[in-house]
Motif scaffolding. Structure first.
Motif, PDB file in Angstrom:
ATOM      1  N   ASP A 172      30.906  -0.859  25.643  1.00  0.00           N
ATOM      2  CA  ASP A 172      29.829  -0.808  26.643  1.00  0.00           C
ATOM      3  C   ASP A 172      28.476  -1.104  25.988  1.00  0.00           C
ATOM      4  N   HIS A 173      28.240  -0.483  24.835  1.00  0.00           N
ATOM      5  CA  HIS A 173      26.974  -0.695  24.135  1.00  0.00           C
ATOM      6  C   HIS A 173      26.820  -2.157  23.698  1.00  0.00           C
ATOM      7  N   LEU A 174      27.902  -2.753  23.245  1.00  0.00           N
ATOM      8  CA  LEU A 174      27.838  -4.171  22.867  1.00  0.00           C
ATOM      9  C   LEU A 174      27.454  -5.038  24.064  1.00  0.00           C
ATOM     10  N   VAL A 175      28.066  -4.781  25.195  1.00  0.00           N
ATOM     11  CA  VAL A 175      27.784  -5.580  26.395  1.00  0.00           C
ATOM     12  C   VAL A 175      26.307  -5.470  26.773  1.00  0.00           C
ATOM     13  N   ARG A 176      25.790  -4.267  26.760  1.00  0.00           N
ATOM     14  CA  ARG A 176      24.379  -4.091  27.124  1.00  0.00           C
ATOM     15  C   ARG A 176      23.455  -4.726  26.089  1.00  0.00           C
TER      16      ARG A 176
ATOM     17  N   ASP B 188      24.972 -23.046  27.212  1.00  0.00           N
ATOM     18  CA  ASP B 188      25.071 -24.503  27.324  1.00  0.00           C
ATOM     19  C   ASP B 188      25.279 -24.986  28.754  1.00  0.00           C
ATOM     20  N   LEU B 189      25.371 -24.085  29.714  1.00  0.00           N
ATOM     21  CA  LEU B 189      25.595 -24.491  31.096  1.00  0.00           C
ATOM     22  C   LEU B 189      24.353 -25.156  31.689  1.00  0.00           C
ATOM     23  N   ALA B 190      24.580 -26.025  32.650  1.00  0.00           N
ATOM     24  CA  ALA B 190      23.469 -26.566  33.432  1.00  0.00           C
ATOM     25  C   ALA B 190      22.794 -25.433  34.183  1.00  0.00           C
ATOM     26  N   GLU B 191      21.500 -25.546  34.410  1.00  0.00           N
ATOM     27  CA  GLU B 191      20.729 -24.446  34.970  1.00  0.00           C
ATOM     28  C   GLU B 191      21.273 -23.980  36.310  1.00  0.00           C
ATOM     29  N   CYS B 192      21.735 -24.900  37.137  1.00  0.00           N
ATOM     30  CA  CYS B 192      22.230 -24.525  38.463  1.00  0.00           C
ATOM     31  C   CYS B 192      23.463 -23.637  38.376  1.00  0.00           C
ATOM     32  N   LYS B 193      24.297 -23.851  37.343  1.00  0.00           N
ATOM     33  CA  LYS B 193      25.490 -23.035  37.160  1.00  0.00           C
ATOM     34  C   LYS B 193      25.190 -21.800  36.313  1.00  0.00           C
ATOM     35  N   LYS B 194      24.223 -21.928  35.443  1.00  0.00           N
ATOM     36  CA  LYS B 194      23.874 -20.836  34.543  1.00  0.00           C
ATOM     37  C   LYS B 194      23.378 -19.611  35.304  1.00  0.00           C
ATOM     38  N   THR B 195      22.591 -19.850  36.342  1.00  0.00           N
ATOM     39  CA  THR B 195      22.007 -18.734  37.092  1.00  0.00           C
ATOM     40  C   THR B 195      23.052 -17.941  37.872  1.00  0.00           C
ATOM     41  N   GLY B 196      24.178 -18.555  38.173  1.00  0.00           N
ATOM     42  CA  GLY B 196      25.211 -17.868  38.946  1.00  0.00           C
ATOM     43  C   GLY B 196      26.271 -17.189  38.104  1.00  0.00           C
ATOM     44  N   PHE B 197      26.252 -17.403  36.790  1.00  0.00           N
ATOM     45  CA  PHE B 197      27.293 -16.854  35.917  1.00  0.00           C
ATOM     46  C   PHE B 197      27.168 -15.332  35.815  1.00  0.00           C
ATOM     47  N   ARG B 198      28.303 -14.640  35.746  1.00  0.00           N
ATOM     48  CA  ARG B 198      28.331 -13.192  35.602  1.00  0.00           C
ATOM     49  C   ARG B 198      29.403 -12.778  34.590  1.00  0.00           C
ATOM     50  N   PHE B 199      29.115 -11.711  33.853  1.00  0.00           N
ATOM     51  CA  PHE B 199      30.078 -11.099  32.941  1.00  0.00           C
ATOM     52  C   PHE B 199      30.226  -9.645  33.374  1.00  0.00           C
ATOM     53  N   ILE B 200      31.346  -9.327  34.014  1.00  0.00           N
ATOM     54  CA  ILE B 200      31.601  -7.970  34.503  1.00  0.00           C
ATOM     55  C   ILE B 200      32.466  -7.249  33.482  1.00  0.00           C
ATOM     56  N   HIS B 201      31.942  -6.162  32.932  1.00  0.00           N
ATOM     57  CA  HIS B 201      32.653  -5.395  31.910  1.00  0.00           C
ATOM     58  C   HIS B 201      33.172  -4.103  32.546  1.00  0.00           C
TER      59      HIS B 201
ATOM     60  N   ALA C 199      35.802   6.530  22.606  1.00  0.00           N
ATOM     61  CA  ALA C 199      34.781   6.061  21.666  1.00  0.00           C
ATOM     62  C   ALA C 199      34.796   4.539  21.551  1.00  0.00           C
ATOM     63  N   SER C 200      35.990   3.949  21.548  1.00  0.00           N
ATOM     64  CA  SER C 200      36.071   2.489  21.463  1.00  0.00           C
ATOM     65  C   SER C 200      35.534   1.831  22.732  1.00  0.00           C
ATOM     66  N   LYS C 201      35.768   2.451  23.876  1.00  0.00           N
ATOM     67  CA  LYS C 201      35.209   1.909  25.125  1.00  0.00           C
ATOM     68  C   LYS C 201      33.697   2.094  25.170  1.00  0.00           C
TER      69      LYS C 201
ATOM     70  N   THR D  56      36.083  -7.236  22.437  1.00  0.00           N
ATOM     71  CA  THR D  56      34.942  -7.374  23.347  1.00  0.00           C
ATOM     72  C   THR D  56      33.816  -8.162  22.692  1.00  0.00           C
ATOM     73  N   TYR D  57      33.558  -7.905  21.420  1.00  0.00           N
ATOM     74  CA  TYR D  57      32.554  -8.684  20.692  1.00  0.00           C
ATOM     75  C   TYR D  57      32.893 -10.179  20.716  1.00  0.00           C
ATOM     76  N   SER D  58      34.141 -10.519  20.425  1.00  0.00           N
ATOM     77  CA  SER D  58      34.547 -11.927  20.400  1.00  0.00           C
ATOM     78  C   SER D  58      34.381 -12.576  21.773  1.00  0.00           C
ATOM     79  N   LEU D  59      34.738 -11.828  22.818  1.00  0.00           N
ATOM     80  CA  LEU D  59      34.603 -12.358  24.176  1.00  0.00           C
ATOM     81  C   LEU D  59      33.139 -12.548  24.550  1.00  0.00           C
ATOM     82  N   LEU D  60      32.307 -11.590  24.177  1.00  0.00           N
ATOM     83  CA  LEU D  60      30.874 -11.710  24.452  1.00  0.00           C
ATOM     84  C   LEU D  60      30.280 -12.941  23.773  1.00  0.00           C
ATOM     85  N   GLU D  61      30.633 -13.160  22.528  1.00  0.00           N
ATOM     86  CA  GLU D  61      30.105 -14.314  21.803  1.00  0.00           C
ATOM     87  C   GLU D  61      30.569 -15.639  22.425  1.00  0.00           C
TER      88      GLU D  61
END
Length: 348
Positions: free
Chosen positions: A175-179, A120-133, A169-171, A107-112
């Motif tokens: 969760d804490h990493l994502v937040r 690095d995304l253009a602003e128009c695409k950056k605002t719409g991006f989501r990371f659902i954990h 515990a690993s999950k 999860t850490y590697s994916l977050l990074e």
């Protein structure tokens, strides 16, 4: 809209990919293809639902940072739905290292990778991006034995974490990493915590398919301890629809608990499955008069929580999601599917 789904060959992932393709999403599926993967059935589903170029599969590990960077650069996803995880509690007790590696380091590697891509995304695409954990209610621990839940009948989005097993515990750590990546870097994340999933295509190590395989093989059907552990059961297609609902309408930085208010003791669930088998399998295995006679009690699992329950009112009130499958209808569909698999292949 293009989704990067991790662990898409798993039980929940297959259901999610099927629904996502059905409503027009493009999907990139990153999966390590561990023992719990189900690539053959997913391939059939993809062939049925997808248009050319709508689905891409990448075999790989979410802890592989080089691969992740290449994948984000090549496919340019609009959102990530992170499902990939080691999830079987018994396995986490006998071999916790793999759970730390996949669920925490992965999860850490994916977050990074997601953070660097998003920044690095253009602003128009950056605002719409989501990371659902996608996480679990097991991170909250035991309702019955925890003083902090003395006045509560169920978990909600403000329940404190108190994981009991190496898996939970690993999950919890993930969760804490994502937040933290949201708070520190601004990564647009949403966390979900779901109750026990069930349905067709689930791996044989899980409770319901394990009951069915044992019963149809005329083997003892084991129940941990006294069987009075309570779980809330969520049909997998309802979970998939909830995840797409969160993707489309969830608020950045928020958490959504996903459950179906189908609380049952493990013993009651085993009994229900055996009763369904009585109806669906009139010709029983040799030596079996009634499937319930196969139920036996075994030593309880170390650290076994007694009670989980989810309060899903937030996702219902704010996003309009509600489960569509009843416990009875979902359980019958599930048992029917496994009986057919067993009869056609002799194994699950």
């Amino acid at each position: 809209m293009k989704l990067l789904i991790t662990g898409g060959c798993g039980f929940i992932g297959c259901a999610l990919i099927g629904q996502a393709l059905g409503v027009g999403f493009a999907v990139v599926n990153l999966d390590k293809l561990t023992y719990a993967a189900n690539p053959d059935d997913l391939t059939k589903l993809v062939q049925k639902l997808s248009q050319p170029g709508q689905y891409q599969f990448v075999e790989g590990d979410i802890a592989d940072s080089v691969l992740l960077a290449q994948l984000f650069a090549q496919y340019q996803p609009d959102a990530v739905i992170h499902l990939a995880a080691e999830s079987h509690v018994d396995n986490s007790i006998t071999g916790p290292a793999e759970f730390i590696q996949t669920n925490v380091v992965g999860t850490y590697s994916l977050l990074e990778a997601a953070r660097h891509y998003w920044q690095d995304l253009a602003e128009c695409k950056k605002t719409g991006f989501r990371f659902i954990h996608v996480s679990t209610d097991e991170v909250f621990g035991d309702l019955e034995q925890s003083e902090r839940n003395a006045a509560s009948r169920s978990f909600n989005e403000s329940t404190a974490y108190a994981p009991s097993s190496p898996y939970s515990a690993s999950k919890a750590a993930s969760d804490h990493l994502v937040r933290a990546w949201h708070r520190t870097y601004g990564l647009p994340v949403i966390v979900t915590n779901c109750s026990n999933n069930f349905g067709p295509f689930q791996h044989r190590e899980k409770l319901i398919p394990r009951i069915i395989e044992a019963a149809l093989s005329a083997q003892p059907v084991p129940v941990y301890g006294d069987g009075k552990q309570v779980r809330d059961w969520l049909y997998v297609d309802d979970h998939a629809s909830a995840l797409l609902t969160v993707l489309n309408g969830g608020e950045i930085g928020e958490t959504y608990c996903i459950g179906a208010n189908n609380e049952s003791t493990n013993l009651d669930l085993v009994t229900r499955v055996c009763d369904l088998l009585e109806v669906l399998v009139p010709v029983k295995p040799q030596g079996v008069a009634h499937f319930q006679e196969l139920i036996c009690f075994v030593s309880d699992r170390p650290g076994h929580d007694r009670h989980y329950a989810i309060d899903a009112s937030k996702i219902s009130k704010e996003l309009g999601w509600k489960p569509q499958e009843t416990f009875e209808s979902g359980l019958r569909k599930t048992v029917e599917w496994y009986v057919e698999q067993f009869q056609n292949k002799s194994v699950l």
